[in-house]
Design an enzyme around this catalytic site. Structure first.
Site, short mmCIF file in Angstrom:
data_model
loop_
_atom_site.label_atom_id
_atom_site.label_comp_id
_atom_site.label_asym_id
_atom_site.label_seq_id
_atom_site.Cartn_x
_atom_site.Cartn_y
_atom_site.Cartn_z
N GLU A 1 0.88 -1.16 0.00
CA GLU A 1 0.00 0.00 0.00
C GLU A 1 0.92 1.22 0.00
OE1 GLU A 1 -2.71 0.43 3.32
OE2 GLU A 1 -3.48 2.32 2.49
N LYS B 1 4.58 0.59 9.42
CA LYS B 1 4.63 1.86 8.71
C LYS B 1 4.01 2.97 9.54
CE LYS B 1 3.17 0.01 4.80
NZ LYS B 1 2.59 -0.13 3.46
N ARG C 1 5.47 -13.40 9.38
CA ARG C 1 6.16 -12.15 9.07
C ARG C 1 7.53 -12.09 9.75
NH1 ARG C 1 2.45 -7.88 9.03
NH2 ARG C 1 4.00 -6.31 9.42
P1 ATP Z 1 2.86 -2.41 7.96
O1 ATP Z 1 2.15 -3.17 9.02
O2 ATP Z 1 4.28 -2.14 8.26
O3 ATP Z 1 2.13 -1.18 7.54
P2 ATP Z 1 1.68 -3.76 5.84
O4 ATP Z 1 1.57 -5.24 5.83
O5 ATP Z 1 0.47 -3.00 6.18
O6 ATP Z 1 2.90 -3.37 6.73
P3 ATP Z 1 1.71 -3.48 3.03
O7 ATP Z 1 2.13 -2.35 2.21
O8 ATP Z 1 0.27 -3.82 3.04
O9 ATP Z 1 2.21 -3.20 4.49
O10 ATP Z 1 2.60 -4.75 2.73
C1 ATP Z 1 2.93 -5.25 1.46
C2 ATP Z 1 3.30 -6.70 1.63
O11 ATP Z 1 4.43 -6.82 2.49
C3 ATP Z 1 2.17 -7.49 2.24
O12 ATP Z 1 1.97 -8.67 1.48
C4 ATP Z 1 2.66 -7.77 3.64
O13 ATP Z 1 2.14 -8.99 4.11
C5 ATP Z 1 4.17 -7.81 3.47
N1 ATP Z 1 4.85 -7.48 4.73
C6 ATP Z 1 4.72 -6.37 5.47
N2 ATP Z 1 5.44 -6.44 6.60
C7 ATP Z 1 6.07 -7.65 6.57
C8 ATP Z 1 6.96 -8.34 7.46
N3 ATP Z 1 7.37 -7.79 8.62
N4 ATP Z 1 7.40 -9.56 7.10
C9 ATP Z 1 7.01 -10.11 5.95
N5 ATP Z 1 6.17 -9.53 5.07
C10 ATP Z 1 5.69 -8.31 5.37
MG MG Z 2 -1.26 -2.72 5.15
#
Ligand code: ATP
Ligand code: MG
Length: 552
Positions: free
Chosen positions: A32, A267, A257
């Site tokens: 995102e 984020k 994760r």
């Molecule tokens: P955050 O919680 O930091 O905002 P998010 O999952 O909301 O992270 P996205 O932009 O939606 O952020 O993530 C893009 C991809 O990266 C998703 O498929 C998510 O599952 C993966 N991702 C995010 N954080 C991790 C992590 N710590 N380990 C593995 N994959 C991750």
């Molecule tokens: Mg997200």
């Protein structure tokens, strides 16, 4: 990634191909654009691109931009740069927002099938009606609206006739499902906001749980890989694909994760650090963002190897942050030229060295990698050494300079401390030494031994430089993302996470470029800062020190 290194997702894909359930592989990395990528995202990138690569498949970079309130083109550009820098080429570049019309049409299809309805309950009421794990949900009074009424209201939602929050579209599934995600989830909401891609075309936006499966289906993604917090959403994912009658059926698989000790990986929290100016932007070298790690001096190779080493499993263990440091040392050991830099300078005058004379000494660029050749460094009557390499009243076992003691200057001569010069307040301002011409490095002198070897920089040609030393941004361990712990999170900020020092580097470093990496003898690996470094005054970020107790 290598074929022999199996993991459970690779086995699933292999099986899908062998059983002809699939005849090709398409994955996607779906960030995102509401912030910069962090090291956790690198795991998702390595898994998605790496697995597709292994099976001659394709990987799309897809921006999951369904929330106009938080998203921005700045983030889109930063994410592209980071994925490329990590070493990956996407096949398709897509935006979820390109599918808004199709998503709308699929929602209308659901309404027509009696599988979705417009609800007037407020967000809070919807939460109350939803029930809990032990208590079943309650039907909304609007659940049984006629299809024509739903069609009319949904169209009017789209036309902007209602305010934010006044109405939502919900999937009509099962208010008593043991899986709360299936209790008529909201699939569209009203948001009168300008979207970074579609501008003011839309004032209703699909929710993640509805949009994501449709995006995967539209793009022909075969294996939709996400983290385990989406496991409970999988039934809804499958429901959306089936009920929206998508031609292509993607399948979701979850992996654990990446969590790292002492590292914030959300984020939302990282944005808080930026917004509250606790750090100097998303690419501050203390940030666990990809851009921060890049500015700090980590290499794509080190990040990729680190992520691969953490493996792919369902579990979400916590990895020691020292493991990442281990991989960057491993990578830079062969690549980074050695050099000498003085971080806290102390002037030394070599009183028996002829005034006005300069000689050039040979020094290896990298003893681990002799192919890198040699450099010439100047030596003369005045040099700088580290303040910590001199003590007037040393404790036992201090083998560096003190009155009457002799040490080796790396690549040069033995010098002996003869006199300590102080200012009126008693501070040491200069050391007077003598050198022994017989002891020149490389001449095979064996006459006597000294216990200490220290580094130095010749004074008249030294280049003034800034050194930025870093410590963890957080004092205590915290990497989880429980809600409502902002307070403890900001309380954990280390007030001494950055220290700025002014010193000197060898004149061999006159022509260095930003992002060049060096090992400063005895100090560690440093990166030339891409933002603040100038020709007149280079700025070096400490990537990692040389010391490590970590073993793989
Ligand atoms: P955050 O919680 O930091 O905002 P998010 O999952 O909301 O992270 P996205 O932009 O939606 O952020 O993530 C893009 C991809 O990266 C998703 O498929 C998510 O599952 C993966 N991702 C995010 N954080 C991790 C992590 N710590 N380990 C593995 N994959 C991750
Ligand atoms: Mg997200």
């Amino acid at each position: 990634m290598d074929h022999t290194n199996s993991n459970f997702i690779r086995n699933i894909i292999k099986n899908d191909l062998e059983t002809k359930k699939r005849d090709h592989v398409v994955t996607r990395f779906p960030p995102e654009p509401n912030g910069y990528l962090h090291i956790g995202h690198a795991k998702s990138i390595v898994i998605n691109f790496g697995l597709a690569d292994d099976f001659n498949g394709k990987t799309n970079l897809r921006f999951d931009d369904t929330n106009p309130l938080k998203e921005d083109t700045e983030y889109v550009n930063a994410i592209k740069e980071d994925v490329e820098w990590l070493g990956y080429d996407w096949d398709g570049l897509f935006f979820a927002s390109d599918y808004f019309q199709e998503m709308y049409d699929r929602a209308v299809l659901l309404i027509n099938k009696g599988k979705a309805y417009v609800d007037d309950l407020s967000q809070e009421e919807i939460r109350q009606y939803r029930g809990t794990l032990t208590e079943t949900g309650k039907d909304s009074p609007y659940r049984n609206r006629a299809i024509v009424e739903n069609l009319d209201l949904f169209e009017r939602m789209r036309n902007g006739e209602f305010a934010n929050g006044e109405k939502v579209l919900r999937a009509k599934i099962d208010m008593s499902s043991p899986n709360i995600n299936m209790r008529d989830p909201v699939i569209y909401r009203i948001a009168h906001a300008t979207h970074h891609n579609t501008g003011d075309t839309w004032c209703i936006y699909p929710m993640y749980a509805f949009a994501h499966p449709l995006e995967d289906a539209i793009e022909g993604v075969t294996h939709s890989l996400c983290t385990t917090e989406f496991e409970d959403q999988r039934p809804l994912y499958n429901w959306v694909v089936a009920e929206c009658e998508m031609e292509h059926v993607p399948e979701q698989t979850e992996f654990g994760r990446l969590n790292i000790t002492n590292t914030v990986m959300s984020k939302r929290k990282l944005k808080q650090l930026v917004d509250e100016k606790i750090v100097d932007g998303w690419d501050d070298p203390r940030m666990p963002t990809i851009s921060g790690l890049r500015r700090r001096g980590y290499t794509p190779e080190a990040i990729r190897e680190f992520v691969k080493e953490t493996g792919v499993s369902k579990g979400a263990g916590e990895v020691d942050s020292q493991m990442l440091d281990y991989f960057v040392r491993e990578d830079l050991k062969m690549k980074a030229p050695r050099t000498m830099g003085i971080i806290r300078p102390l002037k030394v005058v070599i009183t028996n060295y002829p005034e006005g004379q300069t000689e050039w000494l040979d020094a290896e660029i990298n003893p681990e990698n002799p192919d890198m050749g040699k450099r010439q460094i100047p030596f003369s009557r005045e040099i700088y050494i580290e303040q910590e390499d001199f003590m007037e009243n040393p404790p036992k076992k201090y083998f560096r300079l003190y009155p009457g003691n002799e040490v080796r200057l790396k690549h040069a001569y033995f010098i002996k401390c003869e006199e300590v010069i102080k200012d009126p307040e008693g501070n040491v301002i200069e050391i007077h030494c003598t050198y022994d011409p017989e002891t020149k490095s490389g001449t095979g002198f064996t006459g006597r031994k000294v216990k200490g070897t220290i580094h130095w920089v010749e004074a008249s040609q030294a280049i003034p430089a800034e050194f930025r030393l870093y410590e963890p941004l957080l004092l205590k361990e915290d990497s989880n993302e429980e809600e409502g712990e902002e307070k403890t999170f900001l309380d954990q900020i280390n007030p001494h996470s950055m220290q700025v020092l002014n010193g000197y580097v060898e004149p061999t470093m006159k022509a260095i470029q930003v992002q060049e990496k060096f090992q400063f003898f005895r100090h560690g690996y440093f990166n030339v800062d891409p933002k603040d470094s100038t020709k007149e005054k280079p700025v070096f970020n400490l990537t990692v020190s040389l010391k490590s107790s970590f073993k793989l």
